[in-house]
Design an enzyme around this catalytic site. Sequence first.
Site, short mmCIF file in Angstrom:
data_model
loop_
_atom_site.label_atom_id
_atom_site.label_comp_id
_atom_site.label_asym_id
_atom_site.label_seq_id
_atom_site.Cartn_x
_atom_site.Cartn_y
_atom_site.Cartn_z
N CYS A 1 0.64 -1.20 -0.01
CA CYS A 1 -0.02 0.05 0.03
C CYS A 1 0.70 1.40 0.03
CB CYS A 1 -0.81 -0.10 1.17
SG CYS A 1 -2.03 -1.25 1.28
N1 LIG Z 1 -2.94 -5.90 2.05
C1 LIG Z 1 -2.95 -4.88 2.87
O1 LIG Z 1 -2.96 -4.69 4.03
C2 LIG Z 1 -4.38 -3.98 2.08
C3 LIG Z 1 -4.83 -2.91 2.78
C4 LIG Z 1 -5.90 -2.04 2.22
C5 LIG Z 1 -6.17 -1.99 0.85
N2 LIG Z 1 -5.42 -3.05 0.25
C6 LIG Z 1 -5.80 -2.97 -1.19
O2 LIG Z 1 -6.59 -4.19 -1.54
C7 LIG Z 1 -6.40 -4.65 -2.73
C8 LIG Z 1 -5.98 -6.34 -2.83
O3 LIG Z 1 -4.48 -6.31 -1.93
P1 LIG Z 1 -4.22 -7.84 -1.29
O4 LIG Z 1 -3.19 -7.21 -0.39
O5 LIG Z 1 -5.55 -8.40 -0.51
O6 LIG Z 1 -3.56 -8.33 -2.57
P2 LIG Z 1 -3.39 -10.02 -2.48
O7 LIG Z 1 -2.34 -9.91 -3.61
O8 LIG Z 1 -3.23 -10.47 -1.29
O9 LIG Z 1 -4.50 -10.85 -3.16
C9 LIG Z 1 -5.31 -10.27 -4.47
C10 LIG Z 1 -5.79 -11.77 -4.78
O10 LIG Z 1 -6.58 -11.44 -6.12
C11 LIG Z 1 -6.27 -12.60 -6.98
N3 LIG Z 1 -6.70 -12.22 -8.24
C12 LIG Z 1 -5.60 -11.50 -9.07
N4 LIG Z 1 -6.25 -11.27 -10.28
C13 LIG Z 1 -7.58 -11.93 -10.20
C14 LIG Z 1 -8.59 -11.84 -11.12
N5 LIG Z 1 -8.59 -11.17 -12.48
N6 LIG Z 1 -9.59 -12.47 -10.72
C15 LIG Z 1 -9.93 -12.90 -9.34
N7 LIG Z 1 -8.80 -13.01 -8.47
C16 LIG Z 1 -7.54 -12.59 -8.90
C17 LIG Z 1 -4.94 -13.04 -6.53
O11 LIG Z 1 -4.74 -14.40 -6.97
C18 LIG Z 1 -4.94 -12.93 -4.98
O12 LIG Z 1 -5.29 -13.92 -4.21
C19 LIG Z 1 -5.21 -3.80 -3.33
O13 LIG Z 1 -5.77 -2.91 -4.26
C20 LIG Z 1 -4.46 -3.26 -2.23
O14 LIG Z 1 -3.84 -2.13 -2.48
C21 LIG Z 1 -4.53 -4.01 0.72
#
Ligand SMILES: NC(=O)c1ccc[n+]([C@@H]2O[C@H](COP(=O)([O-])OP(=O)(O)OC[C@H]3O[C@@H](n4cnc5c(N)ncnc54)[C@H](O)[C@@H]3O)[C@@H](O)[C@H]2O)c1
Length: 428
Positions: A260
């Site tokens: 992030c």
């Molecule tokens: N990790 C955090 O603490 C956090 C906090 C707030 C916001 N975010 C935001 O949330 C969003 C997701 O982050 P995350 O950390 O959960 O990512 P992550 O990489 O842990 O998880 C994303 C998931 O999406 C899947 N994926 C990718 N493309 C896909 C598709 N086309 N269809 C279905 N699944 C798909 C991946 O396989 C993965 O399992 C990002 O925008 C991030 O900036 C993350």
Amino acid sequence: MKIAVIGLGYVGLPLSIQFARSRVNVLGIDVDSKKVELLNKGQSYIKHVEASAIAELVDCRKFSASTDFSLIKQVEAVIICVPTPLTKNREPDISFIVETGRLIAPHLTRGVLVVLESTTYPGTTDEDLRAILEHGSGMKAGSDFHLAFSPEREDPANEQSKVKKIQKVVGGYSPVCLERATALYRRAIETIVPVSSCRVAEATKLLENIFRSVNIALVNELKLVYGAMGIDIWEVIEAAKTKPFGFMPFYPGPGLGGHCIPIDPFYLTWKAREHGEHTRFIELAGEINTRMPDHVVHRVADALNAQQKPIKGSRILVLGLAYKPNVDDERQSPSYVLMDLLEQRHAKVDYYDPYVPVIKPTREHSQFVGRRSVEWTQATIANFDIVLIATNHSSVNYQELADWACCIVDTRNAMASIPSASGKVWKA
Ligand SMILES: NC(=O)c1ccc[n+]([C@@H]2O[C@H](COP(=O)([O-])OP(=O)(O)OC[C@H]3O[C@@H](n4cnc5c(N)ncnc54)[C@H](O)[C@@H]3O)[C@@H](O)[C@H]2O)c1
């Protein structure tokens, strides 16, 4: 009610669990078939998400996972939690959102609600995603289906931060979209904060992350300035934090990490250019934060110099690969940058991280894939010229580290509570 959560990572999986516990039937969809398989067996792949929580919900059929996007037909709402990284040129890469939009659009039914949660620039939901969904479904947002944005506020490994308790900001494409999205989240989350549009909700998340990035840069800069004056920034922050109003502590470190804070501010930088605006604070903060690993390497060089050793050929252990304490998430971790900088100077580098036993493939730093954490034993630790603390996991025994290591470079003030170590610690 049945909903789909798309993208079962650090954000989507805890959110799915919270909805399923709130008696909503949740279909988790991910393109990664290994994750889907593990979840359906009641297993977890995220350290702080208990397998038992998943198993219980799978057993009572409140939660199941799939790679099949056609199942979207069966649900009343779809929540998208896919990654939003930067490209090599540090521009927003919304390809995961675009791809998800393309995959779900043909299966959307009339009246369905689609909510985007991925962090992104203002306009992604009502311009980019809306266009893809309308094109692929032949329906209109706001009349045939509903569209909203609600940013995730996940803080992995923070015990106080329960999905249910964290207020949820929601913005809709139309007043009815907002009403529908608010009603959905009320089922699982205690307090909803409605805002006037998707763009306000998108901008809110960016403000939150930019606030962190800028304040971390400030203390990182002050660390250097006060350090030159012989003043310890950590002691200063502890003292400043006693002020009961108008101050909030941020802590210096070896550089920014995670999915992030190093990334999201640049989503705004890119979008601002389209409007002829510049994000000077964001860029300055980015510049200061990305210089931090160089500062740490200089401190390592100083610490070695004091032992009449060069960096070249010295054995250095990077302690902590995850980007923050007590998580197994090492995406964008400054530890990789440190390892890289030290190896460029021909140091012999190993790492220790109880939560990252082996380095999995990542987009950056592919040269480290397959490397394994060293064992935590006296013989191993004592064998390094320097132990460089990059992440202060609380499960590490810092007293043992003080007893075993010959020299410690500490970027996290982790050794502050071990007075016996003071002679061998270099703060960085
Ligand atoms: N990790 C955090 O603490 C956090 C906090 C707030 C916001 N975010 C935001 O949330 C969003 C997701 O982050 P995350 O950390 O959960 O990512 P992550 O990489 O842990 O998880 C994303 C998931 O999406 C899947 N994926 C990718 N493309 C896909 C598709 N086309 N269809 C279905 N699944 C798909 C991946 O396989 C993965 O399992 C990002 O925008 C991030 O900036 C993350």
